[in-house]
Motif scaffolding. Structure first.
Motif, PDB file in Angstrom:
ATOM      1  N   LEU A   1     -15.800   9.351   1.768  1.00 17.07           N
ATOM      2  CA  LEU A   1     -14.355   9.390   1.514  1.00 17.07           C
ATOM      3  C   LEU A   1     -13.786   8.001   1.259  1.00 17.07           C
ATOM      4  O   LEU A   1     -12.900   7.824   0.426  1.00 17.07           O
ATOM      5  CB  LEU A   1     -13.632  10.047   2.702  1.00 17.07           C
ATOM      6  N   SER A   2     -14.317   7.002   1.984  1.00 19.69           N
ATOM      7  CA  SER A   2     -13.820   5.638   1.798  1.00 19.69           C
ATOM      8  C   SER A   2     -14.193   5.092   0.420  1.00 19.69           C
ATOM      9  O   SER A   2     -13.496   4.242  -0.124  1.00 19.69           O
ATOM     10  CB  SER A   2     -14.366   4.699   2.892  1.00 19.69           C
TER      11      SER A   2
ATOM     12  N   LYS B   1      -8.912   2.820   1.219  1.00 18.64           N
ATOM     13  CA  LYS B   1      -7.660   2.486   1.891  1.00 18.64           C
ATOM     14  C   LYS B   1      -7.532   0.967   1.962  1.00 18.64           C
ATOM     15  O   LYS B   1      -8.535   0.252   2.003  1.00 18.64           O
ATOM     16  CB  LYS B   1      -7.639   3.079   3.308  1.00 18.64           C
ATOM     17  N   TYR B   2      -6.285   0.509   2.022  1.00 21.65           N
ATOM     18  CA  TYR B   2      -6.036  -0.926   2.010  1.00 21.65           C
ATOM     19  C   TYR B   2      -5.141  -1.318   3.186  1.00 21.65           C
ATOM     20  O   TYR B   2      -4.274  -0.547   3.612  1.00 21.65           O
ATOM     21  CB  TYR B   2      -5.395  -1.337   0.682  1.00 21.65           C
ATOM     22  N   CYS B   3      -5.353  -2.504   3.690  1.00 22.73           N
ATOM     23  CA  CYS B   3      -4.588  -3.010   4.826  1.00 22.73           C
ATOM     24  C   CYS B   3      -3.111  -3.100   4.457  1.00 22.73           C
ATOM     25  O   CYS B   3      -2.747  -3.658   3.414  1.00 22.73           O
ATOM     26  CB  CYS B   3      -5.116  -4.383   5.242  1.00 22.73           C
ATOM     27  N   CYS B   4      -2.246  -2.577   5.309  1.00 22.36           N
ATOM     28  CA  CYS B   4      -0.810  -2.581   5.030  1.00 22.36           C
ATOM     29  C   CYS B   4      -0.201  -3.973   5.188  1.00 22.36           C
ATOM     30  O   CYS B   4       0.963  -4.184   4.827  1.00 22.36           O
ATOM     31  CB  CYS B   4      -0.083  -1.584   5.931  1.00 22.36           C
ATOM     32  N   VAL B   5      -0.974  -4.929   5.698  1.00 20.12           N
ATOM     33  CA  VAL B   5      -0.479  -6.303   5.856  1.00 20.12           C
ATOM     34  C   VAL B   5      -0.997  -7.208   4.738  1.00 20.12           C
ATOM     35  O   VAL B   5      -0.232  -7.759   3.958  1.00 20.12           O
ATOM     36  CB  VAL B   5      -0.871  -6.889   7.227  1.00 20.12           C
ATOM     37  N   CYS B   6      -2.311  -7.350   4.651  1.00 22.87           N
ATOM     38  CA  CYS B   6      -2.891  -8.305   3.691  1.00 22.87           C
ATOM     39  C   CYS B   6      -3.319  -7.674   2.383  1.00 22.87           C
ATOM     40  O   CYS B   6      -3.562  -8.364   1.397  1.00 22.87           O
ATOM     41  CB  CYS B   6      -4.067  -9.043   4.318  1.00 22.87           C
ATOM     42  N   GLY B   7      -3.429  -6.325   2.350  1.00 22.44           N
ATOM     43  CA  GLY B   7      -3.796  -5.635   1.126  1.00 22.44           C
ATOM     44  C   GLY B   7      -5.283  -5.546   0.860  1.00 22.44           C
ATOM     45  O   GLY B   7      -5.700  -4.974  -0.149  1.00 22.44           O
ATOM     46  N   LYS B   8      -6.111  -6.094   1.757  1.00 24.29           N
ATOM     47  CA  LYS B   8      -7.556  -6.037   1.554  1.00 24.29           C
ATOM     48  C   LYS B   8      -8.073  -4.622   1.824  1.00 24.29           C
ATOM     49  O   LYS B   8      -7.504  -3.877   2.614  1.00 24.29           O
ATOM     50  CB  LYS B   8      -8.269  -7.033   2.476  1.00 24.29           C
ATOM     51  N   ARG B   9      -9.161  -4.291   1.157  1.00 22.41           N
ATOM     52  CA  ARG B   9      -9.757  -2.971   1.334  1.00 22.41           C
ATOM     53  C   ARG B   9     -10.274  -2.803   2.760  1.00 22.41           C
ATOM     54  O   ARG B   9     -10.940  -3.700   3.301  1.00 22.41           O
ATOM     55  CB  ARG B   9     -10.882  -2.764   0.325  1.00 22.41           C
TER      56      ARG B   9
ATOM     57  N   GLU C   1      -8.185   1.737  10.393  1.00 26.09           N
ATOM     58  CA  GLU C   1      -7.175   2.742  10.067  1.00 26.09           C
ATOM     59  C   GLU C   1      -6.248   2.274   8.946  1.00 26.09           C
ATOM     60  O   GLU C   1      -6.458   2.551   7.796  1.00 26.09           O
ATOM     61  CB  GLU C   1      -6.366   3.112  11.316  1.00 26.09           C
ATOM     62  N   HIS C   2      -5.190   1.566   9.322  1.00 22.06           N
ATOM     63  CA  HIS C   2      -4.195   1.131   8.344  1.00 22.06           C
ATOM     64  C   HIS C   2      -4.030  -0.385   8.292  1.00 22.06           C
ATOM     65  O   HIS C   2      -3.361  -0.902   7.407  1.00 22.06           O
ATOM     66  CB  HIS C   2      -2.841   1.779   8.652  1.00 22.06           C
TER      67      HIS C   2
END
Length: 253
Positions: free
Chosen positions: A21-22, A27-35, A41-42
């Motif tokens: 699924l990944s 999914k990307y970090c909600c702070v730095c934007g890295k994968r 989680e987020h």
């Protein structure tokens, strides 16, 4: 023996499924934007390690508690999990669930801010969680109330029920971002209305919101709740103004 084997198989299957699924839906970090990797989680581990924690942990006399006091309000407990500054990369956490339609981020941080208080007396005696409500207009646009999503995360850790029927927001007041303290107080007059007093009367209520700056919105909501009679109040927010690192009381702009 057989049950242990089945359990291990299920565990490996879940890991494999998460890996697939990944790859298909990264999914990307909600702070730095890295994968993010499958175990994150987020927010990535690196950003979590540098969260701007207040470390208030509900201690008496902290800046959040003091900013809420007035002639009617004297909270039992009050706390915030993070310091907030609009120009910090960590402001992207709030932006993700307020404007980018990621309510699951708010639930995750709700769990974190509750877990931060586990082992303290903060939740002792609290009967119900009340999230600060959105106006009907903003709710229709966003599709959810970010404060309710934070409250849902807190509820998952504490087991406390979330009550949304007690108070409603009857005025869609303008954003308070660039208003002074006095303007904020005027801006929130009469915006909340108690509609089901029996839901909170005689109870210890935990009021939950995303960010507290001067406390004007939370005070307005608290005043509406107090009309139910014999209500005790505690307050928990995800963030509090960065200036509370320096000042005990929020100051005018």
């Amino acid at each position: 023996m057989f049950h242990s084997f089945v359990s291990r198989c299920k565990k490996h299957f879940r890991r494999g499924l998460n890996s697939v699924l990944s790859l298909l839906f990264p999914k990307y970090c909600c702070v730095c934007g890295k994968r993010l990797v499958s175990t994150e989680e987020h927010t990535c581990v690196a950003c979590l390690a540098h969260l701007p924690l207040t470390k208030f942990k509900g201690e008496k006399g902290n800046a959040v508690e003091r900013s809420l006091w007035d002639a009617q309000i004297c909270t039992e407990h009050a706390s915030a999990f993070l310091f907030y500054h609009q120009h910090s990369v960590y402001s992207r956490i709030y932006f993700s669930f307020k404007y980018c339609y990621h309510p699951e981020v708010a639930v995750d941080y709700g769990r974190m801010m509750a877990q931060d208080l586990v082992g303290t007396v903060f939740f002792d005696g609290i009967d119900v969680i009340v999230p600060v409500p959105l106006s009907a207009k903003r709710f229709r646009k966003r599709g959810y109330n970010q404060s309710e999503r934070l409250a849902a995360g807190v509820s998952q850790i504490t087991g406390l029920p979330v009550e949304q029927r007690a108070v409603v927001r009857v005025v869609d007041n303008p954003t308070q971002t660039r208003l002074s303290t006095a303007e904020r107080m005027e801006n929130v007059k009469g915006i909340f209305q108690l509609v089901n007093p029996s839901c909170v009367a005689g109870k210890h209520v935990l009021l939950v919101d995303d960010v507290i700056t001067t406390g004007s919105t939370l005070r307005a909501c608290a005043h509406a709740l107090l009309e139910a009679g014999n209500v005790k109040l505690s307050v928990l927010t995800l963030g509090t103004s960065e200036r509370n690192r320096r000042y005990v009381f929020p100051r005018s702009e």
